[in-house]
Design a protein around this motif. Structure first.
Motif, PDB file in Angstrom:
ATOM      1  N   ILE A   6       1.124  -1.237   0.018  1.00  0.00           N
ATOM      2  CA  ILE A   6       0.058   0.143  -0.376  1.00  0.00           C
ATOM      3  C   ILE A   6       1.034   0.884  -0.469  1.00  0.00           C
ATOM      4  O   ILE A   6       1.827   1.360   1.148  1.00  0.00           O
ATOM      5  N   LEU A  11      -3.867   5.420   0.047  1.00  0.00           N
ATOM      6  CA  LEU A  11      -4.509   4.639   1.248  1.00  0.00           C
ATOM      7  C   LEU A  11      -5.817   4.579   0.932  1.00  0.00           C
ATOM      8  O   LEU A  11      -6.173   3.760   2.244  1.00  0.00           O
ATOM      9  N   TYR A  14      -6.317   1.063   2.601  1.00  0.00           N
ATOM     10  CA  TYR A  14      -6.047   0.400   3.738  1.00  0.00           C
ATOM     11  C   TYR A  14      -6.767   0.430   4.643  1.00  0.00           C
ATOM     12  O   TYR A  14      -5.964  -0.824   5.723  1.00  0.00           O
ATOM     13  N   TYR A  35       3.522   0.762   2.729  1.00  0.00           N
ATOM     14  CA  TYR A  35       2.813  -0.614   4.184  1.00  0.00           C
ATOM     15  C   TYR A  35       3.565  -1.632   3.098  1.00  0.00           C
ATOM     16  O   TYR A  35       3.083  -2.018   2.090  1.00  0.00           O
TER      17      TYR A  35
END
Length: 99
Positions: A6, A11, A14, A35
């Motif tokens: 991610i 995002l 997310y 991420y």
């Protein structure tokens, strides 16, 4: 989803990924620019499991003593004690077998 990245610039998914992680024993780790979804790894030895069970049994014994003093029903406590001691016996049997 394990390995999914991610990017910090987007995002939008997310929350969806975090919910998937919670349901599937995974977590999101912070990398420099993104991420990443990784599995949660629990390495627990038989000794760790045995220690946790001993601690739970001690708490249960205290609860039982208190319930008896108060005149409360101890049926559930007795069932939990039997369950925990059975698990403890299984672990101890595994330890003897492995040694």
């Amino acid at each position: 989803m394990i390995g999914q990245k991610i990017y910090k610039t987007d995002l939008s998914n997310y929350t969806e990924v975090a919910q998937w992680c919670n349901a599937n024993n995974a977590t999101i780790v912070d990398r420099e620019d993104y991420y990443e979804v990784v599995p949660v790894v629990h390495i627990e030895t038989l000794a760790d499991q045995e220690g946790e069970l001993f601690a739970k049994i001690e708490v249960l014994k205290s609860a039982y003593a208190g319930a008896m003093l108060m005149g409360n029903d101890v049926t559930e406590l007795e069932a939990s004690f039997k369950e925990l001691t059975a698990k403890l016996a299984e672990i101890q049997a595994k330890e003897r077998k492995d040694n």
